[in-house]
Design a protein around this motif. Sequence first.
Motif, short mmCIF file in Angstrom:
data_model
loop_
_atom_site.label_atom_id
_atom_site.label_comp_id
_atom_site.label_asym_id
_atom_site.label_seq_id
_atom_site.Cartn_x
_atom_site.Cartn_y
_atom_site.Cartn_z
N ARG A 168 0.81 -1.22 0.00
CA ARG A 168 0.00 0.00 0.00
C ARG A 168 0.84 1.28 0.00
N GLU A 206 -0.13 4.55 -1.79
CA GLU A 206 -1.18 5.41 -1.27
C GLU A 206 -0.62 6.68 -0.64
N ASP A 264 -11.16 6.77 3.12
CA ASP A 264 -10.78 5.36 2.90
C ASP A 264 -10.36 4.68 4.20
N SER A 265 -9.72 5.43 5.10
CA SER A 265 -9.24 4.85 6.37
C SER A 265 -10.22 5.09 7.51
N GLU A 277 -6.30 3.82 11.09
CA GLU A 277 -7.61 3.40 10.61
C GLU A 277 -8.63 3.40 11.75
N LEU A 304 -2.99 6.80 7.29
CA LEU A 304 -3.03 5.41 6.84
C LEU A 304 -2.74 4.44 7.98
#
Length: 355
Positions: A199, A202, A292-293, A261, A258
């Motif tokens: 990841r 990202e 997204d997180s 979360e 990131l």
Amino acid sequence: MLRNFSVRNFRCLRKLDVEPLARVNLIVGANNVGKTALLEALFLHFNPGRPEASLGVNHSRGARGNDAETWEELDWVFHAKQTASVIELLSVTDQKEVCALHIRLADPKERLLHIPETDGDSQINAEMQSSVVQSTVLTLMYTDNKGRRFSGQAYLTVGGISATSDDMPELGRVSLVLKNPRFSDEHAKRYTDLAVTGREEELLPPLQAIDPRIKRLKLLFPSNRPMLYVDDGGDQLVPLTYMGEGLGYVLSWQLAILASENGTVLIDEFENGLHYSALTDVWKAIGIAARDSNVQIFATTHSWECVKAAQRAFADSDEDEFRLHRLERRDGDIDAITYDQEQLATSIEFNFEVR
């Protein structure tokens, strides 16, 4: 996500209520109205099992060491140094769950004595004389969303400052990103965790918003210490630290988001080191990462360009994605005035001052 947050008797904030909160919250206001203090209050609220966190927020402002001098600076955590008052940090989530943290300095007669384990009475007396200090004790009492209570304490000894706390239920992760961060072992660990799961790309969008030449990142260990390098299309990789403080600052946010979360990220002075032309794209990238997180963000700024860029970035998003909260002094107290996206857009259109 938090919907409301209240602060009582913390630093310059005698009584502050901030509501309603959104996924991304931008805090503005004049100097010394409590913007950074609000971030610190949130940080403490999400660390109820760490009494030492109260010392940590002083450390970030220049306090040093693990000694009596550092302990005395705890007075400055309390509003107007009124250590007889109780700090209260209370949150309400969008699910109507209420959590509260109370922080106080207890009288010496109430302090918890730490008695070392030993088999001899004489040894007990000797150890107590050398380790026990007559001082106040910092007490934390946390009430979770089920009404359960947990406590923690920090106290001064000859050897330094010690802390104990109950085992507490897992709370959402929180990261406080201060100005001018350096690439640390914690940053390296977060980067490695992303790379292991494939990841790491990202991390790129907000960095590319600042410098479109950036193609990839690579973690190397020159002189046995971690350092992040950037591929900007040149003949060799360039250490990120040599590419401007703005990139390092944004990388710290993105790594924190990131790695957090379902948690919270606190960013002091969002615009620090960033050119105004990149701000809208950076806000967009940060907003996507936060969604997204499932991370809630609180950031401060003094910049009018930063405010306008945030409004543009979230103009077409859901109404609960972004709000601006202006802290201002009224009748000796500090209040929060909240703007939703429509109100903020109108203020910007007519050039009303919201900072």
